[in-house]
Design a protein around this motif. Structure first.
Motif, PDB file in Angstrom:
ATOM      1  N   THR A 125      34.425  63.815  29.175  1.00 28.89           N
ATOM      2  CA  THR A 125      35.573  63.513  30.015  1.00 28.89           C
ATOM      3  C   THR A 125      36.824  64.138  29.446  1.00 28.89           C
ATOM      4  O   THR A 125      36.977  64.295  28.241  1.00 28.89           O
ATOM      5  N   ASP A 126      37.702  64.493  30.328  1.00 21.99           N
ATOM      6  CA  ASP A 126      38.998  65.050  29.951  1.00 21.99           C
ATOM      7  C   ASP A 126      39.887  63.883  29.525  1.00 21.99           C
ATOM      8  O   ASP A 126      39.936  62.855  30.199  1.00 21.99           O
ATOM      9  N   ASP A 127      40.583  63.996  28.404  1.00 25.03           N
ATOM     10  CA  ASP A 127      41.446  62.912  27.935  1.00 25.03           C
ATOM     11  C   ASP A 127      42.487  62.539  28.975  1.00 25.03           C
ATOM     12  O   ASP A 127      42.892  61.386  29.079  1.00 25.03           O
ATOM     13  N   GLY A 128      42.919  63.491  29.774  1.00 21.37           N
ATOM     14  CA  GLY A 128      43.891  63.217  30.833  1.00 21.37           C
ATOM     15  C   GLY A 128      43.326  62.257  31.870  1.00 21.37           C
ATOM     16  O   GLY A 128      44.022  61.387  32.381  1.00 21.37           O
ATOM     17  N   ASP A 129      42.030  62.398  32.207  1.00 23.04           N
ATOM     18  CA  ASP A 129      41.388  61.490  33.150  1.00 23.04           C
ATOM     19  C   ASP A 129      41.339  60.081  32.589  1.00 23.04           C
ATOM     20  O   ASP A 129      41.577  59.102  33.294  1.00 23.04           O
ATOM     21  N   GLU A 130      41.023  59.970  31.301  1.00 24.37           N
ATOM     22  CA  GLU A 130      40.948  58.667  30.651  1.00 24.37           C
ATOM     23  C   GLU A 130      42.314  57.986  30.637  1.00 24.37           C
ATOM     24  O   GLU A 130      42.432  56.800  30.882  1.00 24.37           O
ATOM     25  N   ASP A 131      43.378  58.754  30.369  1.00 24.49           N
ATOM     26  CA  ASP A 131      44.729  58.197  30.363  1.00 24.49           C
ATOM     27  C   ASP A 131      45.108  57.681  31.735  1.00 24.49           C
ATOM     28  O   ASP A 131      45.727  56.622  31.864  1.00 24.49           O
ATOM     29  N   ARG A 132      44.736  58.420  32.794  1.00 20.17           N
ATOM     30  CA  ARG A 132      45.056  57.986  34.157  1.00 20.17           C
ATOM     31  C   ARG A 132      44.343  56.684  34.493  1.00 20.17           C
ATOM     32  O   ARG A 132      44.871  55.853  35.212  1.00 20.17           O
ATOM     33  N   GLU A 133      43.135  56.507  33.984  1.00 24.60           N
ATOM     34  CA  GLU A 133      42.369  55.304  34.285  1.00 24.60           C
ATOM     35  C   GLU A 133      42.956  54.067  33.624  1.00 24.60           C
ATOM     36  O   GLU A 133      42.804  52.962  34.124  1.00 24.60           O
ATOM     37  N   THR A 134      43.614  54.204  32.497  1.00 23.83           N
ATOM     38  CA  THR A 134      44.145  53.049  31.769  1.00 23.83           C
ATOM     39  C   THR A 134      45.656  52.927  31.858  1.00 23.83           C
ATOM     40  O   THR A 134      46.209  51.934  31.397  1.00 23.83           O
ATOM     41  N   GLU A 135      46.320  53.930  32.437  1.00 30.00           N
ATOM     42  CA  GLU A 135      47.776  53.889  32.564  1.00 30.00           C
ATOM     43  C   GLU A 135      48.178  52.722  33.465  1.00 30.00           C
ATOM     44  O   GLU A 135      47.578  52.480  34.499  1.00 30.00           O
ATOM     45  N   ARG A 136      49.189  51.992  33.057  1.00 31.78           N
ATOM     46  CA  ARG A 136      49.683  50.878  33.859  1.00 31.78           C
ATOM     47  C   ARG A 136      50.801  51.368  34.761  1.00 31.78           C
ATOM     48  O   ARG A 136      51.685  52.089  34.326  1.00 31.78           O
ATOM     49  N   VAL A 137      50.731  50.952  36.027  1.00 37.86           N
ATOM     50  CA  VAL A 137      51.749  51.306  37.003  1.00 37.86           C
ATOM     51  C   VAL A 137      52.189  50.036  37.721  1.00 37.86           C
ATOM     52  O   VAL A 137      51.479  49.032  37.725  1.00 37.86           O
ATOM     53  N   SER A 138      53.343  50.096  38.323  1.00 39.35           N
ATOM     54  CA  SER A 138      53.880  48.951  39.052  1.00 39.35           C
ATOM     55  C   SER A 138      53.325  48.927  40.471  1.00 39.35           C
ATOM     56  O   SER A 138      53.173  49.962  41.109  1.00 39.35           O
ATOM     57  N   ALA A 139      53.023  47.734  40.958  1.00 41.31           N
ATOM     58  CA  ALA A 139      52.651  47.522  42.358  1.00 41.31           C
ATOM     59  C   ALA A 139      53.505  46.356  42.836  1.00 41.31           C
ATOM     60  O   ALA A 139      53.393  45.251  42.315  1.00 41.31           O
ATOM     61  N   ARG A 140      54.359  46.585  43.792  1.00 37.36           N
ATOM     62  CA  ARG A 140      55.302  45.548  44.231  1.00 37.36           C
ATOM     63  C   ARG A 140      54.890  44.928  45.547  1.00 37.36           C
ATOM     64  O   ARG A 140      54.316  45.587  46.403  1.00 37.36           O
ATOM     65  N   THR A 141      55.237  43.673  45.678  1.00 39.03           N
ATOM     66  CA  THR A 141      55.072  42.967  46.938  1.00 39.03           C
ATOM     67  C   THR A 141      56.211  41.972  47.052  1.00 39.03           C
ATOM     68  O   THR A 141      56.806  41.575  46.039  1.00 39.03           O
ATOM     69  N   TYR A 142      56.517  41.573  48.259  1.00 38.21           N
ATOM     70  CA  TYR A 142      57.567  40.597  48.485  1.00 38.21           C
ATOM     71  C   TYR A 142      56.956  39.380  49.159  1.00 38.21           C
ATOM     72  O   TYR A 142      56.241  39.509  50.162  1.00 38.21           O
ATOM     73  N   VAL A 143      57.193  38.233  48.574  1.00 34.30           N
ATOM     74  CA  VAL A 143      56.665  36.981  49.099  1.00 34.30           C
ATOM     75  C   VAL A 143      57.800  35.970  49.149  1.00 34.30           C
ATOM     76  O   VAL A 143      58.805  36.114  48.444  1.00 34.30           O
ATOM     77  N   PRO A 144      57.646  34.923  49.955  1.00 37.91           N
ATOM     78  CA  PRO A 144      58.668  33.870  49.958  1.00 37.91           C
ATOM     79  C   PRO A 144      58.767  33.225  48.570  1.00 37.91           C
ATOM     80  O   PRO A 144      57.777  33.172  47.830  1.00 37.91           O
ATOM     81  N   ALA A 145      59.941  32.736  48.240  1.00 37.79           N
ATOM     82  CA  ALA A 145      60.179  32.133  46.917  1.00 37.79           C
ATOM     83  C   ALA A 145      59.203  30.992  46.641  1.00 37.79           C
ATOM     84  O   ALA A 145      58.715  30.855  45.516  1.00 37.79           O
ATOM     85  N   TYR A 146      58.903  30.179  47.658  1.00 33.61           N
ATOM     86  CA  TYR A 146      57.988  29.055  47.423  1.00 33.61           C
ATOM     87  C   TYR A 146      56.607  29.554  47.010  1.00 33.61           C
ATOM     88  O   TYR A 146      55.939  28.936  46.189  1.00 33.61           O
ATOM     89  N   GLN A 147      56.163  30.699  47.591  1.00 29.02           N
ATOM     90  CA  GLN A 147      54.855  31.247  47.239  1.00 29.02           C
ATOM     91  C   GLN A 147      54.852  31.723  45.791  1.00 29.02           C
ATOM     92  O   GLN A 147      53.916  31.465  45.043  1.00 29.02           O
ATOM     93  N   ARG A 148      55.918  32.404  45.377  1.00 26.44           N
ATOM     94  CA  ARG A 148      56.034  32.855  43.988  1.00 26.44           C
ATOM     95  C   ARG A 148      56.010  31.662  43.054  1.00 26.44           C
ATOM     96  O   ARG A 148      55.362  31.688  42.000  1.00 26.44           O
ATOM     97  N   ASP A 149      56.691  30.572  43.433  1.00 20.83           N
ATOM     98  CA  ASP A 149      56.715  29.370  42.596  1.00 20.83           C
ATOM     99  C   ASP A 149      55.322  28.754  42.458  1.00 20.83           C
ATOM    100  O   ASP A 149      54.939  28.301  41.377  1.00 20.83           O
ATOM    101  N   ILE A 150      54.553  28.759  43.539  1.00 17.25           N
ATOM    102  CA  ILE A 150      53.175  28.246  43.480  1.00 17.25           C
ATOM    103  C   ILE A 150      52.346  29.111  42.537  1.00 17.25           C
ATOM    104  O   ILE A 150      51.598  28.608  41.697  1.00 17.25           O
ATOM    105  N   TRP A 151      52.486  30.445  42.664  1.00 19.40           N
ATOM    106  CA  TRP A 151      51.745  31.361  41.792  1.00 19.40           C
ATOM    107  C   TRP A 151      52.139  31.147  40.337  1.00 19.40           C
ATOM    108  O   TRP A 151      51.283  31.143  39.450  1.00 19.40           O
ATOM    109  N   ASP A 152      53.440  30.977  40.090  1.00 20.83           N
ATOM    110  CA  ASP A 152      53.910  30.760  38.718  1.00 20.83           C
ATOM    111  C   ASP A 152      53.329  29.470  38.143  1.00 20.83           C
ATOM    112  O   ASP A 152      52.936  29.426  36.973  1.00 20.83           O
ATOM    113  N   ASP A 153      53.277  28.425  38.965  1.00 22.59           N
ATOM    114  CA  ASP A 153      52.718  27.151  38.516  1.00 22.59           C
ATOM    115  C   ASP A 153      51.242  27.307  38.157  1.00 22.59           C
ATOM    116  O   ASP A 153      50.797  26.852  37.096  1.00 22.59           O
TER     117      ASP A 153
END
Length: 139
Positions: free
Chosen positions: A2-30
């Protein structure tokens, strides 16, 4: 090899955003707090658990790819645990096990009733359940 570049892409962390109502975020946090997880860890694990219930066709993969059936039971168990903890603050392991056994027994009974009503299986007194062959009898 395997190419080291492919391995880095597989483990690289990226952001994925979503927007939810505050009450839903609070439930998830709990829930995350109860599981001693960060919000990100919790959301990541719940998304993965939720995906387990879908077939490959639902998520753009080749039908039959992977073994989705093997992943459903942990997702079902996770749902049962979270549902139990939403109702009470603390549940002992033995109680959770009993809840899961009861849920699975009800699901099994319902599945057997449905399959018999569809004439897909029959129950024989001595041998248990068997598939119905094309002629209408057991195999």
């Amino acid at each position: 090899m395997t190419d080291d570049g492919d391995e880095d892409r597989e483990t690289e962390r990226v952001s994925a955003r979503t927007y939810v109502p505050a009450y839903q975020r609070d439930i998830w946090d709990d829930h995350a707090d109860r599981l001693d997880m960060s919000r990100s860890e919790f959301i990541r694990s719940m998304v993965q658990a939720g995906r387990r219930g879908y077939t490959g066709e639902d998520i753009g993969e080749t039908p039959g790819a992977g073994d989705a059936g093997d992943d459903r039971l942990p997702a079902i168990a996770s749902d049962a645990v979270l549902t139990a903890l939403e109702q009470v603050d603390t549940v002992r392991y033995e109680e959770l096990r009993e809840i899961l056994v009861e849920d699975m027994t009800r699901a099994l009974d319902a599945a057997l009733d449905e399959l018999q009503a569809e004439n897909a299986i029959i129950h024989t007194r001595d041998e248990g359940y068997t598939l119905v062959d094309d002629s209408g009898g057991g195999r």
